[in-house]
Write a protein that holds these residues in place. Structure first.
Motif, PDB file in Angstrom:
ATOM      1  N   LEU A 151       0.835  -1.201   0.000  1.00 23.05           N
ATOM      2  CA  LEU A 151       0.000   0.000   0.000  1.00 23.05           C
ATOM      3  C   LEU A 151       0.875   1.258   0.000  1.00 23.05           C
ATOM      4  O   LEU A 151       0.533   2.254  -0.643  1.00 23.05           O
ATOM      5  CB  LEU A 151      -0.932   0.002   1.209  1.00 23.05           C
ATOM      6  N   GLU A 152       2.008   1.200   0.709  1.00 18.49           N
ATOM      7  CA  GLU A 152       2.921   2.338   0.713  1.00 18.49           C
ATOM      8  C   GLU A 152       3.516   2.546  -0.675  1.00 18.49           C
ATOM      9  O   GLU A 152       3.649   3.679  -1.145  1.00 18.49           O
ATOM     10  CB  GLU A 152       4.027   2.125   1.742  1.00 18.49           C
ATOM     11  N   LEU A 153       3.887   1.442  -1.331  1.00 17.98           N
ATOM     12  CA  LEU A 153       4.402   1.537  -2.702  1.00 17.98           C
ATOM     13  C   LEU A 153       3.384   2.209  -3.609  1.00 17.98           C
ATOM     14  O   LEU A 153       3.712   3.118  -4.385  1.00 17.98           O
ATOM     15  CB  LEU A 153       4.734   0.144  -3.233  1.00 17.98           C
ATOM     16  N   VAL A 154       2.130   1.767  -3.528  1.00 18.01           N
ATOM     17  CA  VAL A 154       1.072   2.334  -4.362  1.00 18.01           C
ATOM     18  C   VAL A 154       0.927   3.824  -4.082  1.00 18.01           C
ATOM     19  O   VAL A 154       0.776   4.637  -5.008  1.00 18.01           O
ATOM     20  CB  VAL A 154      -0.258   1.590  -4.120  1.00 18.01           C
ATOM     21  N   ALA A 155       0.976   4.198  -2.810  1.00 16.19           N
ATOM     22  CA  ALA A 155       0.856   5.612  -2.446  1.00 16.19           C
ATOM     23  C   ALA A 155       2.030   6.428  -2.983  1.00 16.19           C
ATOM     24  O   ALA A 155       1.845   7.538  -3.498  1.00 16.19           O
ATOM     25  CB  ALA A 155       0.757   5.749  -0.931  1.00 16.19           C
ATOM     26  N   LEU A 156       3.246   5.888  -2.868  1.00 17.50           N
ATOM     27  CA  LEU A 156       4.427   6.602  -3.360  1.00 17.50           C
ATOM     28  C   LEU A 156       4.379   6.786  -4.871  1.00 17.50           C
ATOM     29  O   LEU A 156       4.909   7.754  -5.413  1.00 17.50           O
ATOM     30  CB  LEU A 156       5.699   5.858  -2.957  1.00 17.50           C
ATOM     31  N   CYS A 157       3.750   5.832  -5.564  1.00 17.38           N
ATOM     32  CA  CYS A 157       3.590   5.935  -7.017  1.00 17.38           C
ATOM     33  C   CYS A 157       2.336   6.722  -7.398  1.00 17.38           C
ATOM     34  O   CYS A 157       2.038   6.878  -8.589  1.00 17.38           O
ATOM     35  CB  CYS A 157       3.535   4.537  -7.635  1.00 17.38           C
ATOM     36  N   ARG A 158       1.602   7.180  -6.361  1.00 20.10           N
ATOM     37  CA  ARG A 158       0.385   7.991  -6.546  1.00 20.10           C
ATOM     38  C   ARG A 158      -0.679   7.276  -7.366  1.00 20.10           C
ATOM     39  O   ARG A 158      -1.391   7.895  -8.168  1.00 20.10           O
ATOM     40  CB  ARG A 158       0.751   9.341  -7.163  1.00 20.10           C
ATOM     41  N   ALA A 159      -0.750   5.983  -7.176  1.00 22.57           N
ATOM     42  CA  ALA A 159      -1.787   5.188  -7.829  1.00 22.57           C
ATOM     43  C   ALA A 159      -2.943   4.979  -6.851  1.00 22.57           C
ATOM     44  O   ALA A 159      -2.921   5.448  -5.709  1.00 22.57           O
ATOM     45  CB  ALA A 159      -1.214   3.848  -8.289  1.00 22.57           C
ATOM     46  N   VAL A 160      -3.970   4.257  -7.305  1.00 16.44           N
ATOM     47  CA  VAL A 160      -5.167   4.018  -6.498  1.00 16.44           C
ATOM     48  C   VAL A 160      -5.265   2.525  -6.208  1.00 16.44           C
ATOM     49  O   VAL A 160      -5.430   1.720  -7.132  1.00 16.44           O
ATOM     50  CB  VAL A 160      -6.437   4.488  -7.243  1.00 16.44           C
ATOM     51  N   PRO A 161      -5.171   2.102  -4.933  1.00 17.73           N
ATOM     52  CA  PRO A 161      -5.194   0.669  -4.631  1.00 17.73           C
ATOM     53  C   PRO A 161      -6.580   0.055  -4.816  1.00 17.73           C
ATOM     54  O   PRO A 161      -7.588   0.653  -4.450  1.00 17.73           O
ATOM     55  CB  PRO A 161      -4.769   0.621  -3.151  1.00 17.73           C
ATOM     56  N   VAL A 162      -6.609  -1.137  -5.410  1.00 18.75           N
ATOM     57  CA  VAL A 162      -7.842  -1.905  -5.592  1.00 18.75           C
ATOM     58  C   VAL A 162      -7.545  -3.337  -5.159  1.00 18.75           C
ATOM     59  O   VAL A 162      -6.638  -3.967  -5.701  1.00 18.75           O
ATOM     60  CB  VAL A 162      -8.319  -1.896  -7.059  1.00 18.75           C
ATOM     61  N   VAL A 163      -8.277  -3.846  -4.183  1.00 18.03           N
ATOM     62  CA  VAL A 163      -8.044  -5.199  -3.677  1.00 18.03           C
ATOM     63  C   VAL A 163      -8.990  -6.168  -4.375  1.00 18.03           C
ATOM     64  O   VAL A 163     -10.203  -5.935  -4.439  1.00 18.03           O
ATOM     65  CB  VAL A 163      -8.238  -5.259  -2.149  1.00 18.03           C
TER      66      VAL A 163
END
Length: 361
Positions: A151-163
């Motif tokens: 989730l931190e990786l996704v945030a650093l890449c400014r993407a939107v997490p989808v589980v």
């Protein structure tokens, strides 16, 4: 996250490395092709020197058929505290890893829904993932700390997490990514042997449909091989529609009025269902698609023309919702289709005319 290891320095791996490095993470780069790793390092994505010990997160960015082997090698070497891959197929690699008897508590499958027709580190950009969905497929074995790292990786890449569940993900991408790639290629293949006269008539419609047909074949063979079943299922449905549509079109040539009526109904049905499906694709900011009005502006192929249109729209107090460019064949000009709120269209058209732009209906 302080340190990361990116294994595979193609478009996705290098783009993620650029995003992480740009936000203060120490990134180590590894690739079976050392030249690509050095190229990525030269772009500012990190260092191609090996880390001195385990990193916080290892990101595996290799083709789907190599994910399990690469992950297993990294895990057995104790390369990181957490591991994830970014392959476009999730179920197969997950099952392969389980079959190898590895402890999967430190692993999570992921898939950023972003890409380009071009591949390799030179095509990478730090903003590739901004605003794009990034799918995470945790299992009951996934450690919470590893999920948090992802989730931190996704945030650093400014993407939107989808589980999502891994197999549900594979069925979804078969529909929205893998099948469109094949269909785009099939339509583009019709142009290979077409007369030059026909090709010169290519407009925006054929350009839109065939845009992704420019993608790298070897890469897509890898992807499609890893998700062949779900893609074949979607294509079977498309094939049924194609067969029915062919029959309907043949019926339109019949001398029998009843058959012509049936053919008309068949063609209308597939077009209607296409309208209904298209309307479900999320629009701006993920909201329901809005009905925009198009203001078409004739522009010359000169530096600064697009900037002037946007500046003039801003002076008129009109927000540009979207834009498309239709290039004129054989001329140094084209149509810029400026999409705006319907109420703003007359205002924009009048303002642009006043500033000397040629508006086309």
């Amino acid at each position: 996250m302080r340190t990361a290891l990116v294994i595979g320095t193609g478009l996705i791996g290098t783009s993620a490395a650029l995003a992480l490095a740009g936000r203060g993470v120490t990134v180590h780069l590894r690739d079976h092709d050392t030249t690509r790793a050095r190229t990525a390092a030269a772009l500012g994505a990190g260092t191609d020197e090996a880390p001195e010990g385990p990193v916080d997160l290892a990101l595996i960015a290799v083709p789907p058929t190599h994910v399990a082997g690469t992950l297993a090698e990294a895990m057995r070497a104790g390369a990181a505290h957490g591991y994830l891959d970014v392959a476009s197929v999730k179920g197969g690699p997950q099952r392969e890893l389980a079959a190898l008897g590895l402890d999967l508590s430190s692993y999570i499958g992921t898939h950023p829904m972003a890409g380009k027709e071009r591949s390799g580190p030179l095509a990478a950009t730090a903003d590739l993932f901004e605003g794009r969905p990034w799918v995470l497929t945790p299992t009951s074995d996934t450690d919470t700390e590893v999920l948090n790292l992802a989730l931190e990786l996704v945030a650093l890449c400014r993407a939107v997490p989808v589980v999502m569940d891994a197999d549900a993900h594979d069925r979804a991408v078969a529909l929205v990514s893998h099948t469109p790639q094949l269909l785009s290629s099939m339509v583009a293949a019709r142009l290979e042997g077409a007369d030059d006269t026909a090709v010169r008539l290519c407009g925006q419609g054929i350009r839109d449909v065939t845009r992704i047909a420019a993608s790298e074949p070897a890469m897509w063979v890898e992807i499609l091989s890893a998700n062949a079943g779900p893609v074949a299922d979607v294509l079977a449905g498309v094939a049924a529609d194609l067969e029915a549509t062919v029959e309907s079109l043949r019926a339109l040539q019949s001398a029998d009025e009843a058959k012509r009526d049936g053919g008309t109904a068949g063609v209308a049905d597939v077009l209607r269902r296409g309208n209904a499906g298209r309307s479900r694709i999320p629009g701006k900011h993920g909201a329901a698609p809005a009905a925009y009005e198009v203001v078409a502006v004739l522009v010359s192929d000169q530096p600064g023309e697009l900037a002037r249109i946007f500046a003039d729209a801003g002076r008129a107090g009109v927000n540009v919702e979207d834009v498309r460019i239709e290039h004129a064949t054989g001329q140094q000009a084209g149509l810029v289709q400026v999409m705006v709120d319907p109420a703003a269209a007359p205002v924009l058209a009048a303002a642009l005319r006043e500033r000397g732009w040629s508006i086309r209906q």
